[in-house]
Design a protein around this motif. Structure first.
Motif, PDB file in Angstrom:
ATOM      1  N   SER A  92       0.833  -1.198   0.000  1.00  0.00           N
ATOM      2  CA  SER A  92       0.000   0.000   0.000  1.00  0.00           C
ATOM      3  C   SER A  92       0.870   1.251   0.000  1.00  0.00           C
ATOM      4  CB  SER A  92      -0.954   0.000   1.196  1.00  0.00           C
ATOM      5  OG  SER A  92      -0.250   0.236   2.382  1.00  0.00           O
ATOM      6  N   ARG A  93       2.062   1.150   0.667  1.00  0.00           N
ATOM      7  CA  ARG A  93       2.939   2.324   0.641  1.00  0.00           C
ATOM      8  C   ARG A  93       3.461   2.575  -0.765  1.00  0.00           C
ATOM      9  NH1 ARG A  93       4.268   5.189   4.486  1.00  0.00           N
ATOM     10  NH2 ARG A  93       3.569   3.724   6.037  1.00  0.00           N
ATOM     11  N   ARG A  94       3.786   1.467  -1.472  1.00  0.00           N
ATOM     12  CA  ARG A  94       4.242   1.657  -2.853  1.00  0.00           C
ATOM     13  C   ARG A  94       3.147   2.311  -3.687  1.00  0.00           C
ATOM     14  NH1 ARG A  94       7.066  -2.904  -1.774  1.00  0.00           N
ATOM     15  NH2 ARG A  94       5.377  -4.323  -2.269  1.00  0.00           N
ATOM     16  N   ARG A  95       1.887   1.864  -3.418  1.00  0.00           N
ATOM     17  CA  ARG A  95       0.792   2.478  -4.169  1.00  0.00           C
ATOM     18  C   ARG A  95       0.693   3.955  -3.804  1.00  0.00           C
ATOM     19  NH1 ARG A  95      -3.673   0.309  -2.280  1.00  0.00           N
ATOM     20  NH2 ARG A  95      -2.978  -1.614  -1.346  1.00  0.00           N
ATOM     21  N   GLY A  96       0.956   4.247  -2.509  1.00  0.00           N
ATOM     22  CA  GLY A  96       0.924   5.642  -2.068  1.00  0.00           C
ATOM     23  C   GLY A  96       1.940   6.486  -2.820  1.00  0.00           C
ATOM     24  N   TRP A  97       3.107   5.901  -3.042  1.00  0.00           N
ATOM     25  CA  TRP A  97       4.145   6.611  -3.800  1.00  0.00           C
ATOM     26  C   TRP A  97       3.671   6.945  -5.197  1.00  0.00           C
ATOM     27  CZ3 TRP A  97       8.623   8.946  -3.182  1.00  0.00           C
ATOM     28  CH2 TRP A  97       9.268   8.788  -1.947  1.00  0.00           C
ATOM     29  N   ALA A  98       3.066   5.914  -5.846  1.00  0.00           N
ATOM     30  CA  ALA A  98       2.598   6.135  -7.212  1.00  0.00           C
ATOM     31  C   ALA A  98       1.550   7.249  -7.228  1.00  0.00           C
ATOM     32  CB  ALA A  98       2.004   4.842  -7.765  1.00  0.00           C
ATOM     33  N   ARG A  99       0.672   7.186  -6.220  1.00  0.00           N
ATOM     34  CA  ARG A  99      -0.370   8.217  -6.164  1.00  0.00           C
ATOM     35  C   ARG A  99       0.247   9.587  -5.889  1.00  0.00           C
ATOM     36  NH1 ARG A  99      -2.867   4.439  -2.795  1.00  0.00           N
ATOM     37  NH2 ARG A  99      -4.274   3.144  -3.986  1.00  0.00           N
ATOM     38  N   LYS A 100       1.276   9.604  -5.037  1.00  0.00           N
ATOM     39  CA  LYS A 100       1.919  10.885  -4.733  1.00  0.00           C
ATOM     40  C   LYS A 100       2.451  11.513  -6.003  1.00  0.00           C
ATOM     41  CE  LYS A 100       5.937  12.940  -2.591  1.00  0.00           C
ATOM     42  NZ  LYS A 100       6.513  13.360  -3.859  1.00  0.00           N
ATOM     43  N   LYS A 101       3.088  10.679  -6.838  1.00  0.00           N
ATOM     44  CA  LYS A 101       3.660  11.223  -8.064  1.00  0.00           C
ATOM     45  C   LYS A 101       2.558  11.824  -8.933  1.00  0.00           C
ATOM     46  CE  LYS A 101       8.017   8.873  -8.536  1.00  0.00           C
ATOM     47  NZ  LYS A 101       8.133   7.565  -7.951  1.00  0.00           N
ATOM     48  N   ALA A 102       1.450  11.063  -9.041  1.00  0.00           N
ATOM     49  CA  ALA A 102       0.333  11.564  -9.840  1.00  0.00           C
ATOM     50  C   ALA A 102      -0.202  12.852  -9.224  1.00  0.00           C
ATOM     51  CB  ALA A 102      -0.775  10.513  -9.905  1.00  0.00           C
ATOM     52  N   GLY A 110      10.870   6.819   3.732  1.00  0.00           N
ATOM     53  CA  GLY A 110      10.906   5.368   3.671  1.00  0.00           C
ATOM     54  C   GLY A 110      10.418   4.806   5.001  1.00  0.00           C
ATOM     55  N   GLU A 111      10.316   3.500   5.080  1.00  0.00           N
ATOM     56  CA  GLU A 111       9.783   2.863   6.289  1.00  0.00           C
ATOM     57  C   GLU A 111      10.568   3.265   7.541  1.00  0.00           C
ATOM     58  OE1 GLU A 111       7.204   1.085   6.937  1.00  0.00           O
ATOM     59  OE2 GLU A 111       6.421   0.751   4.922  1.00  0.00           O
ATOM     60  N   SER A 112      11.890   3.210   7.466  1.00  0.00           N
ATOM     61  CA  SER A 112      12.664   3.475   8.676  1.00  0.00           C
ATOM     62  C   SER A 112      12.615   4.954   9.044  1.00  0.00           C
ATOM     63  CB  SER A 112      14.107   3.000   8.507  1.00  0.00           C
ATOM     64  OG  SER A 112      14.708   3.695   7.457  1.00  0.00           O
ATOM     65  N   GLU A 113      12.552   5.813   8.026  1.00  0.00           N
ATOM     66  CA  GLU A 113      12.453   7.248   8.323  1.00  0.00           C
ATOM     67  C   GLU A 113      11.102   7.568   8.961  1.00  0.00           C
ATOM     68  OE1 GLU A 113      15.057   9.145   4.686  1.00  0.00           O
ATOM     69  OE2 GLU A 113      13.126   8.205   4.250  1.00  0.00           O
ATOM     70  N   LEU A 114      10.061   6.877   8.467  1.00  0.00           N
ATOM     71  CA  LEU A 114       8.727   7.081   9.037  1.00  0.00           C
ATOM     72  C   LEU A 114       8.697   6.590  10.485  1.00  0.00           C
ATOM     73  CD1 LEU A 114       5.960   8.152   8.159  1.00  0.00           C
ATOM     74  CD2 LEU A 114       5.342   5.817   7.540  1.00  0.00           C
ATOM     75  N   LEU A 115       9.353   5.495  10.713  1.00  0.00           N
ATOM     76  CA  LEU A 115       9.455   4.952  12.070  1.00  0.00           C
ATOM     77  C   LEU A 115      10.128   5.963  12.994  1.00  0.00           C
ATOM     78  CD1 LEU A 115       9.409   2.546  14.096  1.00  0.00           C
ATOM     79  CD2 LEU A 115      11.616   1.887  13.153  1.00  0.00           C
ATOM     80  N   THR A 155       1.950  16.813   5.182  1.00  0.00           N
ATOM     81  CA  THR A 155       3.265  17.332   5.553  1.00  0.00           C
ATOM     82  C   THR A 155       3.278  17.564   7.058  1.00  0.00           C
ATOM     83  OG1 THR A 155       3.394  18.435   3.412  1.00  0.00           O
ATOM     84  CG2 THR A 155       4.969  19.140   5.076  1.00  0.00           C
ATOM     85  N   VAL A 156       4.229  16.958   7.742  1.00  0.00           N
ATOM     86  CA  VAL A 156       4.351  17.134   9.192  1.00  0.00           C
ATOM     87  C   VAL A 156       5.709  17.751   9.494  1.00  0.00           C
ATOM     88  CG1 VAL A 156       4.450  15.966  11.428  1.00  0.00           C
ATOM     89  CG2 VAL A 156       2.835  15.174   9.690  1.00  0.00           C
ATOM     90  N   ASP A 157       5.691  18.885  10.172  1.00  0.00           N
ATOM     91  CA  ASP A 157       6.924  19.575  10.564  1.00  0.00           C
ATOM     92  C   ASP A 157       7.827  19.792   9.340  1.00  0.00           C
ATOM     93  OD1 ASP A 157       8.561  20.828  12.329  1.00  0.00           O
ATOM     94  OD2 ASP A 157       9.369  19.013  13.251  1.00  0.00           O
ATOM     95  N   GLY A 158       7.205  20.137   8.241  1.00  0.00           N
ATOM     96  CA  GLY A 158       7.947  20.456   7.017  1.00  0.00           C
ATOM     97  C   GLY A 158       8.319  19.262   6.169  1.00  0.00           C
ATOM     98  N   THR A 159       8.004  18.049   6.627  1.00  0.00           N
ATOM     99  CA  THR A 159       8.384  16.846   5.885  1.00  0.00           C
ATOM    100  C   THR A 159       7.154  16.171   5.275  1.00  0.00           C
ATOM    101  OG1 THR A 159      10.170  16.455   7.455  1.00  0.00           O
ATOM    102  CG2 THR A 159       9.534  14.597   6.065  1.00  0.00           C
ATOM    103  N   PRO A 160       7.102  16.037   3.937  1.00  0.00           N
ATOM    104  CA  PRO A 160       5.998  15.276   3.334  1.00  0.00           C
ATOM    105  C   PRO A 160       6.144  13.804   3.723  1.00  0.00           C
ATOM    106  CG  PRO A 160       7.127  16.647   1.695  1.00  0.00           C
ATOM    107  CD  PRO A 160       7.988  16.636   2.934  1.00  0.00           C
ATOM    108  N   LEU A 161       5.112  13.226   4.346  1.00  0.00           N
ATOM    109  CA  LEU A 161       5.214  11.842   4.815  1.00  0.00           C
ATOM    110  C   LEU A 161       5.495  10.881   3.666  1.00  0.00           C
ATOM    111  CD1 LEU A 161       2.469  11.448   7.595  1.00  0.00           C
ATOM    112  CD2 LEU A 161       4.834  12.253   7.760  1.00  0.00           C
ATOM    113  N   ALA A 162       4.963  11.195   2.484  1.00  0.00           N
ATOM    114  CA  ALA A 162       5.145  10.298   1.342  1.00  0.00           C
ATOM    115  C   ALA A 162       6.603  10.220   0.902  1.00  0.00           C
ATOM    116  CB  ALA A 162       4.273  10.756   0.175  1.00  0.00           C
ATOM    117  N   ASP A 163       7.413  11.188   1.342  1.00  0.00           N
ATOM    118  CA  ASP A 163       8.837  11.171   0.968  1.00  0.00           C
ATOM    119  C   ASP A 163       9.654  10.244   1.871  1.00  0.00           C
ATOM    120  OD1 ASP A 163       8.243  12.997  -0.924  1.00  0.00           O
ATOM    121  OD2 ASP A 163       9.358  14.676  -0.037  1.00  0.00           O
TER     122      ASP A 163
END
Ligand SMILES: Nc1ncnc2c1ncn2[C@@H]1O[C@H](COP(=O)(O)OP(=O)(O)OP(=O)(O)O)[C@@H](O)[C@H]1O
Length: 345
Positions: free
Chosen positions: A82-92, A187-192, A177-185
């Motif tokens: 689903s995250r990969r799909r999120g990436w594709a959607r983000k690009k669109a 990766g898993e470990s950065e999100l963690l 975007t949280v604290d200046g960072t787009p969540l979609a940008d």
């Protein structure tokens, strides 16, 4: 995948909790049945239900146990697919960003430098005729340093929105975007890391680990971050004092009132000095007076800790304490920017 949780998370806990948590998730030997029963009674663990099934039923509850940041990295509600799909959607989405920005409600507070900016967020559950469109194009923002209340009837999408902003779930489309960072940008470990270090979570059901003292519960996020013991003890003492529980440090959750337990949960959420505090119905299990006290406390910590707070509630009496109120109705923001509680009580 689960191996990485059972190998890494328990090391961060005191010995007693380490044994219990490993066993509750794993073998549940006789000596630990009581702990398992307690979790089961709260709906956190059901015999025979695997962790993945439980995550499907409510990922947030695992976080409430204080283990969510590890579990989410291993297979939370937002799967790799689903995250990969999120990436594709983000690009669109990025391709049509101008159009999206034009859709932001004029009633929204200014987004420049806001702690949270949400743009045209969509999230559905299920597919086809049975699909539930929980969020249908939500755009809003949360200014830094404010206590913002998210109001809406049951089923209006509050939890869905908070889970998305907190990075516990992935949108079908839209941008956060949280604290200046787009969540979609991320990766898993950065999100963690973002969830662990920059966002604090408070839930309706407190989510304290029953066998740990108040001080140990508050210290869990610091242990996860491997903060040295002396520094950890100082921070825990400061936080317990901040929430008015300095004299209850050694008591376990079962020995505390509901309001006191929620205070411990708030202290725990603040442990890592988050930029954003997300609270989902934090007063839902409390009587009116205690609920007001907890909201008062939230407001005080927003000031003293310089944190931004987004608090979902459908309790009209609590809204007056907020700097701003966002109204969610059937998956869309219908009212925004009510300053300093004006006209909302
Ligand atoms: N995992 C899920 N699967 C299917 N539908 C879901 C799921 N989670 C939420 N929903 C549906 O999405 C809609 C929004 O739910 P959500 O929990 O976000 O609302 P809420 O405003 O937080 O409600 P409450 O105040 O009762 O907690 C509801 O219709 C709900 O039934």
């Amino acid at each position: 995948m689960w191996g990485s949780w059972s190998e890494s998370y328990p090391q961060a806990l005191p010995a007693e909790a380490r044994a219990t948590h490993t066993d509750v998730i794993g073998r549940q030997p006789e000596a630990r049945r009581e702990a398992a029963k307690s979790l089961s009674a709260r709906g956190i663990w059901r015999d025979g239900a695997g962790p993945r099934q439980r995550l499907g039923a409510g990922a947030g509850e695992w976080y409430e146990m204080g283990v969510g940041e590890q579990l989410m990295s291993d297979g939370g509600s937002a799967s790799g697919e689903s995250r990969r799909r999120g990436w594709a959607r983000k690009k669109a989405h990025d391709a049509s960003e101008e159009g999206t920005r034009a859709g932001v409600s004029v009633a929204d507070p200014p987004t420049a430098g806001a702690m949270v900016v949400v743009e045209d967020l969509h999230r559905s559950y299920g597919t086809g005729a049975g699909a539930v469109h929980a969020l249908r194009g939500v755009s809003c923002s949360v200014p830094r340093g404010e206590l913002v209340a998210l109001r809406g009837r049951s089923g209006s999408g509050k939890t869905t929105l908070l889970n998305l902003i907190g990075g516990l779930d992935t949108p079908d489309s839209g941008r956060i975007t949280v604290d200046g960072t787009p969540l979609a940008d991320l990766g898993e470990s950065e999100l963690l890391e973002m969830r662990r270090d920059r966002i604090g979570f408070v839930f309706q059901s407190f989510g304290l680990i029953p066998i740990l003292s108040a001080a140990e519960n508050v210290g869990v996020p610091l242990r996860l971050r491997k903060v040295p013991p002396r520094e950890r003890e100082d921070r825990v003492a400061l936080l317990l004092s901040l929430v008015g529980l300095a004299d209850h440090a050694e008591q376990r959750p079962g020995e505390l009132s509901g309001g006191q337990q929620q205070r411990v949960a708030i202290a725990r959420a603040l442990a890592n000095r988050p930029a954003l505090l997300i609270a989902d119905e934090p007063t839902g299990q409390l009587d009116a007076e205690t609920g007001m006290e907890v909201m008062d406390l939230l407001r005080a910590v927003v000031r003293s800790e310089g944190v931004t707070a987004l608090v979902a509630t459908h309790d009209a009496n609590l809204l007056g304490l907020a700097d701003r109120v966002l109204e969610l109705s059937d998956g869309v923001i219908t009212e925004a920017g009510a300053e300093r509680g004006a006209g909302v009580v």
